[in-house]
Design an enzyme around this catalytic site. Structure first.
Site, mmCIF file in Angstrom:
data_model
loop_
_atom_site.group_PDB
_atom_site.id
_atom_site.type_symbol
_atom_site.label_atom_id
_atom_site.label_comp_id
_atom_site.label_asym_id
_atom_site.label_seq_id
_atom_site.Cartn_x
_atom_site.Cartn_y
_atom_site.Cartn_z
ATOM 1 N N ASP A 229 52.647 52.355 91.735
ATOM 2 C CA ASP A 229 52.764 53.603 90.988
ATOM 3 C C ASP A 229 54.223 54.028 90.929
ATOM 4 O OD1 ASP A 229 51.812 55.785 89.578
ATOM 5 O OD2 ASP A 229 51.343 56.950 91.367
ATOM 6 N N GLU B 209 56.236 54.217 81.017
ATOM 7 C CA GLU B 209 56.214 55.662 80.765
ATOM 8 C C GLU B 209 57.369 56.049 79.847
ATOM 9 O OE1 GLU B 209 57.057 59.705 83.321
ATOM 10 O OE2 GLU B 209 55.644 58.286 84.187
ATOM 11 N N HIS C 250 48.797 60.984 83.737
ATOM 12 C CA HIS C 250 49.260 61.276 85.093
ATOM 13 C C HIS C 250 48.939 62.740 85.419
ATOM 14 C CE1 HIS C 250 51.979 57.746 86.143
ATOM 15 N NE2 HIS C 250 51.475 57.446 84.953
ATOM 16 N N GLY C 251 48.860 63.052 86.698
ATOM 17 C CA GLY C 251 48.609 64.433 87.099
ATOM 18 C C GLY C 251 47.208 64.878 86.757
ATOM 19 N N GLY C 252 46.191 64.064 87.103
ATOM 20 C CA GLY C 252 44.820 64.364 86.734
ATOM 21 C C GLY C 252 44.171 65.483 87.532
ATOM 22 N N THR C 253 44.801 65.902 88.634
ATOM 23 C CA THR C 253 44.246 66.982 89.446
ATOM 24 C C THR C 253 44.353 68.316 88.715
ATOM 25 O OG1 THR C 253 44.742 65.871 91.538
ATOM 26 C CG2 THR C 253 44.497 68.260 91.621
ATOM 27 N N ASN D 208 45.162 59.380 86.636
ATOM 28 C CA ASN D 208 45.684 59.307 88.002
ATOM 29 C C ASN D 208 45.339 60.559 88.799
ATOM 30 O OD1 ASN D 208 46.866 57.067 86.851
ATOM 31 N ND2 ASN D 208 48.951 57.578 87.474
ATOM 32 N N ASN E 117 45.724 62.109 92.843
ATOM 33 C CA ASN E 117 46.170 61.992 94.228
ATOM 34 C C ASN E 117 46.095 63.344 94.936
ATOM 35 O OD1 ASN E 117 47.237 60.883 96.594
ATOM 36 N ND2 ASN E 117 49.341 61.298 95.984
ATOM 37 N N THR E 118 46.669 64.377 94.315
ATOM 38 C CA THR E 118 46.744 65.695 94.944
ATOM 39 C C THR E 118 45.368 66.210 95.351
ATOM 40 O OG1 THR E 118 48.725 66.217 93.646
ATOM 41 C CG2 THR E 118 47.550 68.068 94.640
#
Length: 287
Positions: A85, A137, A211-214, A233, A235-236
């Site tokens: 990543d 990206e 990105h930043g799917g949270t 994606n 993670n958070t």
């Protein structure tokens, strides 16, 4: 089942109108939880590994060995990709490829377009020799991801015509245009650029990455998937759920000091969170 690249799983997801989750590994418990969730949900999965997380876990080779050993132990039969990543350089991507990663992201978004294209093309040439998929990206995604920090003033939307040029000239397998998502918790409501997303999809034709799917509402997730987003994606959200579980366990059991006790609580919380995201993304029972 051996580790696989992302290429086929993302092309299938795009064609069938769902998304495959990338869930980042931070330690053993994250890896256990994500693999267990994938197997139980019968879902393909992408294991994201940042350079910082790889260092923390003992390096690229150890991370791959851990994943393979757990897949054997758990009799994992669903497709699993292990993905670098936000690879920072050609050298880091090459190290990951030679360590057994089946997919890499080269993040040249901080370079001018022509430099980004040249760097990405170089990574694609090496990766494809080894059957490894590549993500690129364009634009700048705000927030913090590992050692990468982009403040709101630096965040920039990707330009569709430039996205088309990069994908065409590099031959990447999937593409992450910066379209308003952020790494880490959102400050207020997410504001994704769906019009640009549609244009990028129509121009490039490759599976798109969010990105930043949270913290993105389900309706926005569904709209992004309808516009060609095949990889999301997260993670958070896993970090927050595991942190909450550990705090609650220690609060209720102040005399329990064996780390296996509170880390089991964290692992269970991560597994539940991942399973929920797989259902939301539509990847359950798609393996």
């Amino acid at each position: 089942m051996p580790l696989v690249s992302m290429k086929e799983m993302l092309e299938k997801a795009k064609a069938e109108n769902y998304a495959v989750g990338q869930f980042n590994l931070n330690n053993l418990e994250f890896t256990q939880a994500i693999l267990k969730a994938a197997q139980e949900e019968n879902s393909p999965v992408i294991l994201g590994v940042s350079e910082g997380a790889a260092r923390y876990m003992g390096g690229f080779k150890l991370t791959v060995a851990m994943v393979k050993a757990l897949m054997e132990e758990y009799n994992v039969t669903v497709p699993v990709a292990i993905h670098l990543d936000h690879g920072s350089s050609f050298q880091k991507c090459a190290e990951a490829i030679h360590a057994g990663f089946t997919s890499v992201m080269i993040d040249g978004s901080h370079h001018p377009l022509e430099e980004n294209i040249a760097l990405t093309k170089k990574v694609v040439e090496l990766a494809h020799i080894h059957g490894v998929s590549v993500e690129a990206e364009l634009g700048r995604i705000g927030g913090q991801e590992d050692d990468l920090i982009v403040d709101d003033a630096e965040a920039a939307y990707a330009v569709p015509s430039e996205c088309d040029q990069l994908v065409r000239e590099t031959g990447v397998d999937c593409f992450a245009p910066a379209l308003g998502s952020v790494h880490g918790p959102y400050k207020g409501e997410p504001n994704l650029g769906f019009d640009r997303m549609k244009e990028v999809m129509e121009l490039t034709g490759v599976p798109l990455v969010l990105h930043g799917g949270t913290g993105i509402p389900t309706k926005d997730i569904q709209k992004a998937i309808s516009l060609g987003t095949a990889k999301i994606n997260v993670n958070t959200e896993n970090q927050i759920s595991s942190h909450k579980a550990v705090k609650e366990y220690i609060g209720a059991n102040p005399d329990k000091y064996d780390p296996r006790s509170y880390l089991t609580a964290a692992r269970d919380a991560i597994q539940s969170t991942v399973a929920g995201k797989m259902r939301e993304f539509g990847s359950s029972n798609k393996a």
